[in-house]
Design an enzyme around this catalytic site. Structure first.
Site, PDB file in Angstrom:
ATOM      1  N   HIS A 287       0.804  -1.220   0.000  1.00  0.00           N
ATOM      2  CA  HIS A 287       0.000   0.000   0.000  1.00  0.00           C
ATOM      3  C   HIS A 287       0.839   1.272   0.000  1.00  0.00           C
ATOM      4  CE1 HIS A 287      -3.237  -2.836   0.551  1.00  0.00           C
ATOM      5  NE2 HIS A 287      -3.905  -1.932  -0.128  1.00  0.00           N
TER       6      HIS A 287
ATOM      7  N   ARG B 295     -10.062   5.033  -1.294  1.00  0.00           N
ATOM      8  CA  ARG B 295      -9.731   4.081  -0.230  1.00  0.00           C
ATOM      9  C   ARG B 295      -9.935   4.763   1.124  1.00  0.00           C
ATOM     10  NH1 ARG B 295      -5.546   2.572  -4.159  1.00  0.00           N
ATOM     11  NH2 ARG B 295      -5.558   0.322  -4.446  1.00  0.00           N
TER      12      ARG B 295
ATOM     13  N   ARG C 265     -15.033   3.298  -1.095  1.00  0.00           N
ATOM     14  CA  ARG C 265     -14.982   1.916  -0.636  1.00  0.00           C
ATOM     15  C   ARG C 265     -15.016   1.902   0.881  1.00  0.00           C
ATOM     16  NH1 ARG C 265      -9.856  -1.673  -2.077  1.00  0.00           N
ATOM     17  NH2 ARG C 265      -8.867  -0.372  -0.491  1.00  0.00           N
TER      18      ARG C 265
ATOM     19  N   ASN D  64      -5.182  -6.307  -7.803  1.00  0.00           N
ATOM     20  CA  ASN D  64      -4.034  -6.483  -6.904  1.00  0.00           C
ATOM     21  C   ASN D  64      -4.236  -7.710  -6.021  1.00  0.00           C
ATOM     22  OD1 ASN D  64      -3.474  -4.013  -7.966  1.00  0.00           O
ATOM     23  ND2 ASN D  64      -4.069  -2.860  -6.148  1.00  0.00           N
ATOM     24  N   ASP D  65      -5.383  -7.761  -5.377  1.00  0.00           N
ATOM     25  CA  ASP D  65      -5.637  -8.919  -4.524  1.00  0.00           C
ATOM     26  C   ASP D  65      -5.992 -10.153  -5.357  1.00  0.00           C
ATOM     27  OD1 ASP D  65      -5.138  -8.258  -1.817  1.00  0.00           O
ATOM     28  OD2 ASP D  65      -6.792  -6.832  -1.937  1.00  0.00           O
TER      29      ASP D  65
ATOM     30  N   ARG E  64       1.526 -10.139  -2.173  1.00  0.00           N
ATOM     31  CA  ARG E  64       1.815  -8.916  -2.929  1.00  0.00           C
ATOM     32  C   ARG E  64       2.893  -8.047  -2.303  1.00  0.00           C
ATOM     33  NH1 ARG E  64      -3.938  -5.707  -2.355  1.00  0.00           N
ATOM     34  NH2 ARG E  64      -2.789  -3.780  -2.640  1.00  0.00           N
TER      35      ARG E  64
END
Ligand code: PEP
Ligand code: MG
Length: 756
Positions: free
Chosen positions: A364, A471, A507, A629-630, A640
């Site tokens: 992140h 986010r 989100r 990404n996930d 990751r």
């Protein structure tokens, strides 16, 4: 054996130089295994030879002189075959080479194992003995274990040594060194390295000097007092739970902190000019080492206590220092395991680069750095960060390279590249208000991912048509406690207003995994497979409902809110979350008089299980968004954040592309809007593939948007479809990557995704 191994590893980790590391290895191994000789050969890239670097048993004059090419001698053979070699009559082996200066004549048996780090043979560990017997298989297994355990430490020490030697040889002049990491946020930053010492790890404290020793001594005493207070409080709380003996330990700790000779030693180092932090670390590390060397196992164990106390005091010293840390105007933040939260403590506008030893391009911190446009290199595992402090460094975020103390020529080259980059950006800015349409008329809407206040302006300037992913956890981890409903409302309203009338997809909190809130720690063995995202929100409806209420209240009169739910792994989870949103909506509108329309609700597809339930999800929601990404990390079983497996982490893997194809087709069949908000959407080549798979909405960091737009506008949709079709049939990610580079690599396009 295990105890000896642990002891050797501990010793090696405490060593300050490569020479010391090698010395420890040969001495300890020879003594533990009771053999005649133990030696280490390391590969010298300039000479392309394996050079004897340390030995206990052979003549010391041979060190640095005995050199073997790959396949030459037994050592060269071990290196070439990358496997152990255990021979009884070494001198009769066809590969045997005799060196006068080494005096190997008395030794008949030979055991060599390669030292391998990240698939590269760094060197060879050798045991020799006079008796005419093969080494036992246990000895061989032990040596292999030692080699594997020490390879990282050797690589690190080697890199540190290089840097130190260069600094000495340079005597103030530039002597550059280059280190490889993972390219994590594009751009080139040139500035002064500032070490972030948040980890309270004594060996990561750089040698810093100060002008005011008296103030540093006061700081030391304050930290000691705070640690003593802790000990007393801790002791009080445990009085009835501990045995008298265990309880006495707290007294021992307090006495250690009171010990005038220890404190005196630290004060003396401070008076010689060092800061309290560096003086404390030097002295404590010295004592830890002394304890570790003791023969008495009880006293040896005390090493851990001293280290523990040392860390505690260091923690206080850092806490008091952090705020007053002076950042140069062009600072490169360097740290062992930097997380996105560090950005809360420092003047971000002074940062021209970030380097972290741990983490990778999908951590992140890297995502936030991309949003802020700060060139970043993550996973620079071998970078000796302590030695970097205060030096000029170049961060090449395109190639994942760090250059310390660059020569003038190299510096100029990088400055020129920086300049070209700026010109390209300026050029791309002209596209800001042009809609993204391919030459054959296929329209894609390009959205931005946001989270930090600082990236709002960049996002607006990028020409984004919406916020595809806000986010919300980012403002959550920039504070010391959960924000209240009103505080959240203010933050969200600012975001909604800034982008109005464009839609903003907020989100809900996605914490857990690698995103820990400092005030809500979650300790788990397997955090990425644990309590994350929506799972936490459903288990804590009080937190979730407050967040939803804040979002709904924030959009009154603006009406551009969309709510998105992260980490959905079942339809039931989605229904429960929507149930809670509806409850909050009803309370606010029918009981509290709020006047807002029910916002569109969407779900993220980032857990592989959901790839096969797209239609079922689509029935519940207004939109879907793929978190590549996930999805990539879970499909490929590659963390990751882990630099060791970063080379395996790629969304170009044909299985990831296949999953994206399925999601796209099923969402379209269900007439449900679907976007991609993972980093793949921000990669110009990735965007072409996504467009070829039929995706019309791509959300990315503001910095990536102009390049993606320019790329998409130059490739016909017909071509993109053809490329996606062929990529899906390929065997692996490397083939896909090469294929796309070849196909999209014309000069005009190439500059969009490679370094200038
Ligand atoms: C993703 O997983 O692709 C995503 C967009 O979410 P995050 O990176 O915040 O986990
Ligand atoms: Mg995610």
């Amino acid at each position: 054996m295990l105890a000896s191994l642990r002891h050797i590893v501990q010793e090696v980790n405490g060593a300050r130089s490569l020479a010391e590391v090698l010395e420890i290895i040969v001495k300890e191994l020879k003594a533990t295994l009771n053999v005649g000789v133990c030696s280490v050969y390391l590969f010298d890239a300039r000479e392309e030879r394996y050079v004897l670097m340390a030995t206990d048993g052979l003549r010391q004059q041979a060190v640095g002189k005995v050199k073997l090419a790959t396949r030459e001698g037994l050592v060269g053979l071990v290196a070439a075959r990358e496997e152990p070699l255990n021979v009884q009559n070494a001198d009769q082996h066809p590969n045997f080479v005799y060196f006068d200066e080494a005096d190997e004549a008395p030794y008949h048996s030979f055991l060599g194992v390669p030292i391998i780090h990240h698939r590269k043979v760094l060197g060879v560990l050798v045991l020799q003995q006079t008796s005419d017997r093969r080494f036992a298989s246990e000895e061989e297994a032990f040596l292999v274990t030692v080699g594997a355990q020490l390879s990282g430490a050797i690589a690190h020490a080697e890199a540190t040594g290089v840097l130190k030697q260069l600094a000495v040889a340079g005597r103030g002049k530039s002597r550059e060194a280059t280190f490889q990491g993972i390219a994590s946020a594009p751009g080139i930053g040139i500035g002064q390295a500032v070490l972030s010492v948040q980890s309270a790890d004594l060996s990561f404290v750089p040698e810093r000097f100060c002008d005011d020793s008296t103030a540093e001594i006061t700081r030391l005493h304050d930290a000691l007092n705070a640690a003593k207070r802790d000990m007393r409080n801790l002791g009080k709380g445990l009085e009835d739970k501990l045995s008298a003996e265990e309880f006495a330990l707290f007294e021992v700790y307090i006495r250690m902190l009171d010990d005038s000779s220890l404190v005196g030693e630290v004060v003396a180092v401070i008076e010689s000019g060092q800061t309290a932090q560096s003086a404390w670390s030097v002295v404590i590390l010295k004592h830890v080492k002394t304890f570790r060397k003791m023969d008495d196992p009880y006293l040896r164990e005390r090493a851990a206590d001293v280290a523990d106390l040392g860390k505690r005091v260091l923690g206080y010293l850092q806490k008091n220092d952090r705020l007053k840390e002076v950042y140069p105007r062009r600072a490169v933040l360097v740290g062992e395991d930097l997380s996105a939260t560090v950005l809360a403590d420092i003047p971000v506008d002074r940062l021209v680069g970030i380097i972290s030893l741990k983490g990778s391009s999908n951590s992140h911190l890297a995502i936030v750095a991309r949003a802020l446009g700060i060139p970043t290199v993550m996973g620079a595992l071998n970078l000796p960060i302590v030695e970097l402090e205060g030096q000029e460094v170049i961060v090449d975020g395109f190639k994942g390279v760090v250059v310390s103390r660059p020569t003038r020529v190299v510096r100029r080259t990088y400055l020129e590249r920086q300049q070209k980059e700026k010109l390209l950006d300026k050029d791309l800015k002209k596209l800001r208000d042009t809609p993204c349409v391919t030459p054959d008329g296929w329209r894609t809407s390009l959205w931005v991912n946001t989270g930090l206040r600082q990236d709002t302006l960049r996002s607006l300037q990028s020409g984004a048509e919406a916020v595809g992913l806000y986010r919300t956890e980012i403002p959550f981890f920039m504070r010391s406690g959960f924000p209240t409903e009103d505080e959240q409302m203010a933050i969200y309203r600012e975001q909604l207003l800034a982008f109005s009338p464009r839609p903003v997809t907020m989100r809900t909190l996605d914490i857990g995994g690698d995103k820990a809130l400092p005030y809500f720690p979650i300790e788990e063995e397997n955090p990425f497979l644990g309590w994350r995202g929506i799972r936490i929100s459903l288990d804590h409806p009080e937190i979730f409902l407050v967040q939803i209420r804040a979002m709904l209240r924030a959009c009154e009169g603006i009406e551009n809110l969309r709510i998105m739910l992260p980490m959905i792994s079942s339809v039931g989870e989605l229904q429960s979350a929507i149930g809670l949103i509806d409850r909050a909506y009803k309370e606010l509108t029918s009981e509290e008089g709020l006047s807002v329309a029910r916002p569109p609700i969407g779900a993220m597809i980032e857990v592989p299980a959901m790839v096969y339930q797209v239609k079922a999800l689509a029935r519940q929601v207004d939109f879907l968004s793929v978190g590549t990404n996930d999805l990539t990390q879970y499909l490929l079983a590659v963390d990751r954040n882990n630099p060791r497996v970063a080379n395996l982490y790629t969304s170009f893997h044909p299985s990831v592309l296949r999953a994206l194809q399925i999601i796209g087709e099923h969402a379209s069949a269900a007439h449900c809007e679907v976007s991609v908000c993972g980093e793949l959407a921000g990669d110009p080549m990735g965007a072409v593939i996504l467009s070829g798979l039929g995706y019309r909405h791509l959300s990315m960091s503001a910095g990536s948007l102009p390049r993606v737009k320019s790329m998409l506008m130059q490739v016909t949709h017909e071509k993109a479809k053809g490329l996606a079709k062929r990529a899906l049939r390929m065997d692996d990610a490397a083939a896909v990557g090469n294929f796309l580079s070849n196909q999209l690599g014309q000069p005009e396009l190439a500059k969009l995704y490679s370094s200038p």
